[in-house]
Design a protein around this motif. Structure first.
Motif, PDB file in Angstrom:
ATOM      1  N   VAL A   1       0.920  -1.092  -0.011  1.00  0.00           N
ATOM      2  CA  VAL A   1      -0.013   0.175   0.112  1.00  0.00           C
ATOM      3  C   VAL A   1       0.880   1.347  -0.061  1.00  0.00           C
ATOM      4  O   VAL A   1       0.622   2.079  -0.857  1.00  0.00           O
ATOM      5  CB  VAL A   1      -1.035   0.209   1.281  1.00  0.00           C
ATOM      6  CG1 VAL A   1      -1.714   1.253   1.217  1.00  0.00           C
ATOM      7  CG2 VAL A   1      -1.773  -1.132   1.171  1.00  0.00           C
ATOM      8  N   ALA A   2       1.898   1.207   0.944  1.00  0.00           N
ATOM      9  CA  ALA A   2       2.830   2.385   0.983  1.00  0.00           C
ATOM     10  C   ALA A   2       3.478   2.634  -0.446  1.00  0.00           C
ATOM     11  O   ALA A   2       3.708   3.735  -0.716  1.00  0.00           O
ATOM     12  CB  ALA A   2       3.527   2.140   2.193  1.00  0.00           C
ATOM     13  N   GLY A   3       3.998   1.657  -1.064  1.00  0.00           N
ATOM     14  CA  GLY A   3       4.906   1.507  -2.215  1.00  0.00           C
ATOM     15  C   GLY A   3       3.790   2.239  -3.530  1.00  0.00           C
ATOM     16  O   GLY A   3       4.331   2.997  -4.090  1.00  0.00           O
ATOM     17  N   ALA A   4       2.626   1.811  -3.133  1.00  0.00           N
ATOM     18  CA  ALA A   4       1.795   2.377  -4.322  1.00  0.00           C
ATOM     19  C   ALA A   4       1.216   3.801  -4.038  1.00  0.00           C
ATOM     20  O   ALA A   4       1.333   4.672  -5.150  1.00  0.00           O
ATOM     21  CB  ALA A   4       0.382   1.547  -4.612  1.00  0.00           C
ATOM     22  N   ALA A   5       1.188   4.225  -2.785  1.00  0.00           N
ATOM     23  CA  ALA A   5       0.907   5.545  -2.564  1.00  0.00           C
ATOM     24  C   ALA A   5       2.009   6.662  -2.687  1.00  0.00           C
ATOM     25  O   ALA A   5       1.709   7.596  -3.086  1.00  0.00           O
ATOM     26  CB  ALA A   5       0.416   5.514  -1.060  1.00  0.00           C
ATOM     27  N   LEU A   6       3.191   6.100  -2.120  1.00  0.00           N
ATOM     28  CA  LEU A   6       4.208   7.046  -1.833  1.00  0.00           C
ATOM     29  C   LEU A   6       4.354   8.011  -3.223  1.00  0.00           C
ATOM     30  O   LEU A   6       4.661   9.212  -3.213  1.00  0.00           O
ATOM     31  CB  LEU A   6       5.689   6.395  -1.858  1.00  0.00           C
ATOM     32  CG  LEU A   6       6.828   7.237  -1.383  1.00  0.00           C
ATOM     33  CD1 LEU A   6       6.561   8.206  -0.367  1.00  0.00           C
ATOM     34  CD2 LEU A   6       8.085   6.399  -0.964  1.00  0.00           C
ATOM     35  N   PRO A   7       4.855   7.278  -4.665  1.00  0.00           N
ATOM     36  CA  PRO A   7       5.247   8.273  -5.477  1.00  0.00           C
ATOM     37  C   PRO A   7       3.900   9.423  -5.623  1.00  0.00           C
ATOM     38  O   PRO A   7       4.087  10.322  -6.182  1.00  0.00           O
ATOM     39  CB  PRO A   7       5.126   7.373  -6.879  1.00  0.00           C
ATOM     40  CG  PRO A   7       5.219   6.180  -6.134  1.00  0.00           C
ATOM     41  CD  PRO A   7       4.679   6.114  -4.776  1.00  0.00           C
ATOM     42  N   PHE A   8       2.527   8.741  -5.600  1.00  0.00           N
ATOM     43  CA  PHE A   8       1.578   9.714  -5.850  1.00  0.00           C
ATOM     44  C   PHE A   8       1.412  10.971  -4.611  1.00  0.00           C
ATOM     45  O   PHE A   8       1.135  12.091  -4.941  1.00  0.00           O
ATOM     46  CB  PHE A   8       0.249   8.958  -5.943  1.00  0.00           C
ATOM     47  CG  PHE A   8       0.229   8.223  -7.184  1.00  0.00           C
ATOM     48  CD1 PHE A   8       0.134   8.632  -8.546  1.00  0.00           C
ATOM     49  CD2 PHE A   8       0.412   6.830  -7.264  1.00  0.00           C
ATOM     50  CE1 PHE A   8       0.134   7.922  -9.699  1.00  0.00           C
ATOM     51  CE2 PHE A   8       0.487   6.065  -8.163  1.00  0.00           C
ATOM     52  CZ  PHE A   8       0.133   6.442  -9.361  1.00  0.00           C
ATOM     53  N   VAL A   9       1.744  10.538  -3.485  1.00  0.00           N
ATOM     54  CA  VAL A   9       1.907  11.520  -2.715  1.00  0.00           C
ATOM     55  C   VAL A   9       2.756  12.413  -2.654  1.00  0.00           C
ATOM     56  O   VAL A   9       2.531  13.913  -2.674  1.00  0.00           O
ATOM     57  CB  VAL A   9       2.163  10.900  -1.030  1.00  0.00           C
ATOM     58  CG1 VAL A   9       2.474  11.874   0.001  1.00  0.00           C
ATOM     59  CG2 VAL A   9       1.003   9.977  -0.415  1.00  0.00           C
ATOM     60  N   GLU A  10       4.164  11.985  -3.062  1.00  0.00           N
ATOM     61  CA  GLU A  10       5.053  12.952  -3.404  1.00  0.00           C
ATOM     62  C   GLU A  10       4.571  13.958  -4.663  1.00  0.00           C
ATOM     63  O   GLU A  10       4.915  15.192  -4.709  1.00  0.00           O
ATOM     64  CB  GLU A  10       6.397  12.329  -3.851  1.00  0.00           C
ATOM     65  CG  GLU A  10       6.836  11.723  -2.765  1.00  0.00           C
ATOM     66  CD  GLU A  10       8.355  10.853  -2.910  1.00  0.00           C
ATOM     67  OE1 GLU A  10       9.214  10.539  -1.931  1.00  0.00           O
ATOM     68  OE2 GLU A  10       8.494  10.367  -4.334  1.00  0.00           O
ATOM     69  N   ILE A  11       3.983  13.413  -5.537  1.00  0.00           N
ATOM     70  CA  ILE A  11       3.641  14.206  -7.017  1.00  0.00           C
ATOM     71  C   ILE A  11       2.717  15.033  -6.488  1.00  0.00           C
ATOM     72  O   ILE A  11       2.772  16.412  -6.696  1.00  0.00           O
ATOM     73  CB  ILE A  11       3.229  13.233  -8.165  1.00  0.00           C
ATOM     74  CG1 ILE A  11       4.526  12.282  -8.606  1.00  0.00           C
ATOM     75  CG2 ILE A  11       2.647  13.950  -9.248  1.00  0.00           C
ATOM     76  CD1 ILE A  11       3.956  11.376  -9.564  1.00  0.00           C
ATOM     77  N   VAL A  12       1.691  14.712  -5.943  1.00  0.00           N
ATOM     78  CA  VAL A  12       0.499  15.607  -5.650  1.00  0.00           C
ATOM     79  C   VAL A  12       0.741  16.786  -4.618  1.00  0.00           C
ATOM     80  O   VAL A  12       0.517  17.953  -4.869  1.00  0.00           O
ATOM     81  CB  VAL A  12      -0.772  14.671  -5.165  1.00  0.00           C
ATOM     82  CG1 VAL A  12      -2.101  15.733  -4.854  1.00  0.00           C
ATOM     83  CG2 VAL A  12      -1.418  13.669  -6.442  1.00  0.00           C
ATOM     84  N   ALA A  13       1.265  16.120  -3.412  1.00  0.00           N
ATOM     85  CA  ALA A  13       1.706  17.050  -2.445  1.00  0.00           C
ATOM     86  C   ALA A  13       2.720  18.255  -2.923  1.00  0.00           C
ATOM     87  O   ALA A  13       2.651  19.298  -2.700  1.00  0.00           O
ATOM     88  CB  ALA A  13       2.176  16.549  -1.288  1.00  0.00           C
ATOM     89  N   GLY A  14       3.621  17.554  -3.924  1.00  0.00           N
ATOM     90  CA  GLY A  14       4.618  18.583  -4.513  1.00  0.00           C
ATOM     91  C   GLY A  14       4.089  19.542  -5.305  1.00  0.00           C
ATOM     92  O   GLY A  14       4.265  20.841  -5.236  1.00  0.00           O
ATOM     93  N   ALA A  15       2.928  19.163  -6.230  1.00  0.00           N
ATOM     94  CA  ALA A  15       2.378  20.144  -6.975  1.00  0.00           C
ATOM     95  C   ALA A  15       1.621  21.116  -6.343  1.00  0.00           C
ATOM     96  O   ALA A  15       1.404  22.452  -6.470  1.00  0.00           O
ATOM     97  CB  ALA A  15       1.414  19.426  -8.034  1.00  0.00           C
ATOM     98  N   LEU A  16       0.778  20.701  -5.105  1.00  0.00           N
ATOM     99  CA  LEU A  16      -0.087  21.650  -4.386  1.00  0.00           C
ATOM    100  C   LEU A  16       0.890  22.724  -3.746  1.00  0.00           C
ATOM    101  O   LEU A  16       0.547  23.783  -3.668  1.00  0.00           O
ATOM    102  CB  LEU A  16      -0.778  20.681  -3.211  1.00  0.00           C
ATOM    103  CG  LEU A  16      -1.707  19.850  -3.545  1.00  0.00           C
ATOM    104  CD1 LEU A  16      -2.443  19.121  -2.586  1.00  0.00           C
ATOM    105  CD2 LEU A  16      -2.990  20.758  -4.471  1.00  0.00           C
ATOM    106  N   LEU A  17       2.185  22.088  -3.384  1.00  0.00           N
ATOM    107  CA  LEU A  17       3.144  23.101  -2.751  1.00  0.00           C
ATOM    108  C   LEU A  17       3.509  24.303  -3.741  1.00  0.00           C
ATOM    109  O   LEU A  17       3.428  25.462  -3.533  1.00  0.00           O
ATOM    110  CB  LEU A  17       4.238  22.611  -1.952  1.00  0.00           C
ATOM    111  CG  LEU A  17       4.162  22.169  -0.648  1.00  0.00           C
ATOM    112  CD1 LEU A  17       5.539  21.399  -0.122  1.00  0.00           C
ATOM    113  CD2 LEU A  17       3.569  23.049   0.198  1.00  0.00           C
ATOM    114  N   ILE A  18       3.882  23.740  -4.884  1.00  0.00           N
ATOM    115  CA  ILE A  18       4.130  24.801  -6.044  1.00  0.00           C
ATOM    116  C   ILE A  18       3.205  25.945  -6.195  1.00  0.00           C
ATOM    117  O   ILE A  18       3.544  27.052  -6.585  1.00  0.00           O
ATOM    118  CB  ILE A  18       4.416  23.959  -7.041  1.00  0.00           C
ATOM    119  CG1 ILE A  18       5.616  23.075  -7.080  1.00  0.00           C
ATOM    120  CG2 ILE A  18       4.704  25.142  -8.221  1.00  0.00           C
ATOM    121  CD1 ILE A  18       6.076  22.168  -8.015  1.00  0.00           C
TER     122      ILE A  18
END
Length: 154
Positions: A50-67
């Motif tokens: 679960v964590a491995g499937a979620a981790l890339p998307f958390v980094e992508i979405v949260a990174g984009a939200l911060l930008i």
């Protein structure tokens, strides 16, 4: 808040957001979800699939939200947790310096995330547009601080 403080928050958001966005994209395109799941499983992370499937998307979405500065505190908190997780599960035993595989870089990422959780994204973030009621934006173009300063003078 001063313009220089808002500029500093913008720089922090862009730096952390872009770094994490690119790390997430790299995980998807180079390592792949299966590779991330396998890596996390090898580290003994609970629910590695679960964590491995979620981790890339958390980094992508949260990174984009911060930008863009949207949901800044939540995005920064998620990225701080991801960075602290990497620090304690992967990098801590290698010592401090990143060149030796240590936790130097992920510690800085976590601290930037924590700073953004504490401060928010600043005036130059999408969050600032959401916080102000629409009627207030249209009828009072001056900033809240300018109104407060004018009221204090009176």
């Amino acid at each position: 808040m001063s313009s220089s403080a808002n500029a500093a928050l913008l720089i922090l958001r862009l730096a952390l957001g872009a770094t994490m966005l690119l790390h997430g994209i790299e995980k998807l395109t180079t390592t792949g979800i299966g590779g991330v799941q396998e890596m996390l499983g090898g580290l003994g992370i609970p629910l590695a699939d679960v964590a491995g499937a979620a981790l890339p998307f958390v980094e992508i979405v949260a990174g984009a939200l911060l930008i863009v500065g949207l949901f800044t505190r939540v995005a920064a908190a998620l990225l701080a947790v991801v960075s602290l997780g990497a620090m304690f599960t992967v990098h801590f035993t290698a010592g401090f310096f990143a060149q030796d595989g240590g936790y130097e870089f992920v510690l800085v990422l976590a601290l930037v995330g924590i700073a953004l959780v504490l401060t928010g994204g600043g005036r130059w973030a999408a969050d600032a547009l959401i916080r102000r009621p629409r009627s207030n934006r249209e009828s009072h173009p001056e900033s809240h601080s300018e109104r407060r300063s004018a009221a204090q003078v009176a």
